[in-house]
Scaffold this motif. Structure first.
Motif, PDB file in Angstrom:
ATOM      1  N   LEU A   1     -22.011 -16.368 -37.683  1.00  0.00           N
ATOM      2  CA  LEU A   1     -22.889 -17.450 -38.124  1.00  0.00           C
ATOM      3  C   LEU A   1     -22.996 -18.540 -37.068  1.00  0.00           C
ATOM      4  CD1 LEU A   1     -21.990 -18.010 -41.878  1.00  0.00           C
ATOM      5  CD2 LEU A   1     -23.774 -16.594 -40.898  1.00  0.00           C
TER       6      LEU A   1
ATOM      7  N   TYR B   1     -26.915 -11.839 -50.967  1.00  0.00           N
ATOM      8  CA  TYR B   1     -27.701 -12.667 -50.053  1.00  0.00           C
ATOM      9  C   TYR B   1     -29.139 -12.149 -49.944  1.00  0.00           C
ATOM     10  CZ  TYR B   1     -23.143 -14.340 -48.374  1.00  0.00           C
ATOM     11  OH  TYR B   1     -21.886 -14.883 -48.277  1.00  0.00           O
TER      12      TYR B   1
ATOM     13  N   LEU C   1     -21.657 -11.216 -44.298  1.00  0.00           N
ATOM     14  CA  LEU C   1     -22.586 -11.572 -43.225  1.00  0.00           C
ATOM     15  C   LEU C   1     -21.936 -11.361 -41.857  1.00  0.00           C
ATOM     16  CD1 LEU C   1     -24.349 -14.806 -44.591  1.00  0.00           C
ATOM     17  CD2 LEU C   1     -25.099 -12.424 -44.758  1.00  0.00           C
TER      18      LEU C   1
ATOM     19  N   SER D   1     -30.145 -16.082 -43.778  1.00  0.00           N
ATOM     20  CA  SER D   1     -29.725 -15.524 -45.061  1.00  0.00           C
ATOM     21  C   SER D   1     -29.597 -16.672 -46.050  1.00  0.00           C
ATOM     22  CB  SER D   1     -28.390 -14.790 -44.944  1.00  0.00           C
ATOM     23  OG  SER D   1     -28.497 -13.677 -44.081  1.00  0.00           O
TER      24      SER D   1
ATOM     25  N   GLY E   1     -18.693 -21.198 -41.271  1.00  0.00           N
ATOM     26  CA  GLY E   1     -19.260 -20.093 -40.506  1.00  0.00           C
ATOM     27  C   GLY E   1     -18.343 -19.719 -39.366  1.00  0.00           C
TER      28      GLY E   1
ATOM     29  N   GLY F   1     -18.497 -13.996 -39.852  1.00  0.00           N
ATOM     30  CA  GLY F   1     -19.279 -14.200 -41.058  1.00  0.00           C
ATOM     31  C   GLY F   1     -18.884 -15.448 -41.824  1.00  0.00           C
ATOM     32  N   VAL F   2     -19.088 -15.409 -43.148  1.00  0.00           N
ATOM     33  CA  VAL F   2     -18.844 -16.554 -44.017  1.00  0.00           C
ATOM     34  C   VAL F   2     -17.414 -16.545 -44.538  1.00  0.00           C
ATOM     35  CG1 VAL F   2     -19.581 -17.761 -46.107  1.00  0.00           C
ATOM     36  CG2 VAL F   2     -21.247 -16.508 -44.745  1.00  0.00           C
TER      37      VAL F   2
ATOM     38  N   PHE G   1     -27.798 -19.717 -44.267  1.00  0.00           N
ATOM     39  CA  PHE G   1     -26.919 -19.333 -43.173  1.00  0.00           C
ATOM     40  C   PHE G   1     -27.779 -18.834 -42.018  1.00  0.00           C
ATOM     41  CE2 PHE G   1     -25.050 -18.513 -47.299  1.00  0.00           C
ATOM     42  CZ  PHE G   1     -23.820 -19.142 -47.229  1.00  0.00           C
ATOM     43  N   SER G   2     -27.610 -19.437 -40.843  1.00  0.00           N
ATOM     44  CA  SER G   2     -28.384 -18.990 -39.690  1.00  0.00           C
ATOM     45  C   SER G   2     -27.554 -18.080 -38.808  1.00  0.00           C
ATOM     46  CB  SER G   2     -28.886 -20.189 -38.877  1.00  0.00           C
ATOM     47  OG  SER G   2     -27.815 -20.856 -38.237  1.00  0.00           O
ATOM     48  N   GLN G   3     -28.234 -17.090 -38.240  1.00  0.00           N
ATOM     49  CA  GLN G   3     -27.598 -16.089 -37.406  1.00  0.00           C
ATOM     50  C   GLN G   3     -28.488 -15.807 -36.195  1.00  0.00           C
ATOM     51  OE1 GLN G   3     -26.140 -12.891 -40.487  1.00  0.00           O
ATOM     52  NE2 GLN G   3     -27.713 -14.169 -41.411  1.00  0.00           N
TER      53      GLN G   3
ATOM     54  N   ILE H   1     -24.764 -23.620 -41.226  1.00  0.00           N
ATOM     55  CA  ILE H   1     -24.856 -23.540 -42.687  1.00  0.00           C
ATOM     56  C   ILE H   1     -25.477 -24.833 -43.201  1.00  0.00           C
ATOM     57  CG2 ILE H   1     -23.591 -23.288 -44.862  1.00  0.00           C
ATOM     58  CD1 ILE H   1     -21.354 -21.929 -43.353  1.00  0.00           C
TER      59      ILE H   1
END
Length: 288
Positions: free
Chosen positions: A31, A60, A28, A51, A7, A11-12, A44-46, A34
């Motif tokens: 992040l 996603y 994404l 997501s 992350g 993004g990823v 995946f946390s934001q 993960i």
């Protein structure tokens, strides 16, 4: 998925060639964490929600807080993701959320009265209890009864140590609870409520215990550090701008050990694979 997922603030990123250190961007926004659940789904946390990517999928699924949905995802940024003993996904935000692996249902555990602010760190023990660190100390949630317990590390007003558990908490295999505040690393005994502190040069951002029983800390502006719990000795591995085999930056956000015994250190500027035996690091940077 079988590859390294990272992350970043863009993004990823997925490592497609480990030898060459090549990463591919996978979408994404910025992040925070993960995790992979027991069904192989990647989460995946934001700052605006969660997501999920199912095995073999390319699109996603997204989940955000809805004030009108009392059973939906809690409000606030989701700083960490953890998979519990039963494969459930836990998130610490302004409320602790539990997402069972077989359905996209969410159970919320509101923080007790008197709690201030969100909880940036959490871990789960082998009994399934949830341990949360926040500005007011350390808390334990029993998911069965929904009851909370609360401990304040340093209640003495004369103490120069603070009580903000922000650098993580970790349950060692021997049952010792390790707690990192802004100024100290402490071994905690829940049966007595005693914290046995070891002063740190700066705040710890994360921690993990390697298979040899050593604690590794990601420090703010002080790099990577190893703590020997037996001899109570701290050894630092800082960034050196003149040495390319040191970690790439002194602000170390996260430290994890892989199956081969290497440490992966995420910093403010790049990812590092750290070899404990030699004290040398290989650096990886995001491709523009």
């Amino acid at each position: 998925f079988g590859r390294l997922w990272v992350g970043t603030d863009r993004g990823v990123a997925v490592m497609s060639d480990r030898q060459a250190g090549v990463f591919e961007q996978r979408g994404l926004s910025a992040l925070l964490s993960i995790a992979e659940d027991s069904h192989g789904n990647l989460w995946f946390s934001q700052r605006n929600g969660l997501s999920m990517l199912r095995p073999g999928a390319t699109d996603y699924l997204h989940f955000e807080h809805d004030p009108a949905d009392a059973n939906g995802l809690g409000p606030g940024s989701i700083w960490q993701l953890h998979v519990g003993p039963q494969g459930n996904l836990w998130t610490p935000g302004n409320m602790v959320s539990w997402l069972p692996p077989t359905a996209l249902a969410i159970s919320l555990f509101p923080y007790p009265e008197g709690h201030t602010g969100s909880a940036p760190t959490m871990t789960l023990d082998h009994k399934g209890a949830v341990w949360v660190g926040d500005m007011d100390g350390l808390r334990r949630l029993d998911p069965v009864t929904s009851e909370w317990q609360h401990w304040i590390p340093f209640e003495d007003p004369a103490s120069e140590r603070d009580n903000w558990v922000r650098g993580g908490n970790y349950v060692a295999p021997d049952g010792t609870y390790w707690v990192a505040t802004n100024s100290a690393l402490s071994a905690f005994d829940p049966s007595t409520g005693e914290f046995r502190p070891f002063d740190l040069p700066t705040a710890a951002q994360s921690m993990t215990m390697t298979r040899d029983g050593m604690l590794w800390l990601g420090l703010a502006f002080r790099g990577l550090a190893q703590y020997d719990p037996i001899n109570q000795v701290l050894e630092r591995y800082p960034h050196d701008p003149n040495d390319p085999e040191t970690i790439s930056h002194d602000f170390a956000y996260v430290v994890l050990e892989d199956a081969e015994g290497f440490l992966w250190v995420g910093t403010q500027q790049g990812l590092n694979r750290f070899e404990r035996e030699t004290g040398k690091a290989s650096r990886y940077f995001s491709v523009p």
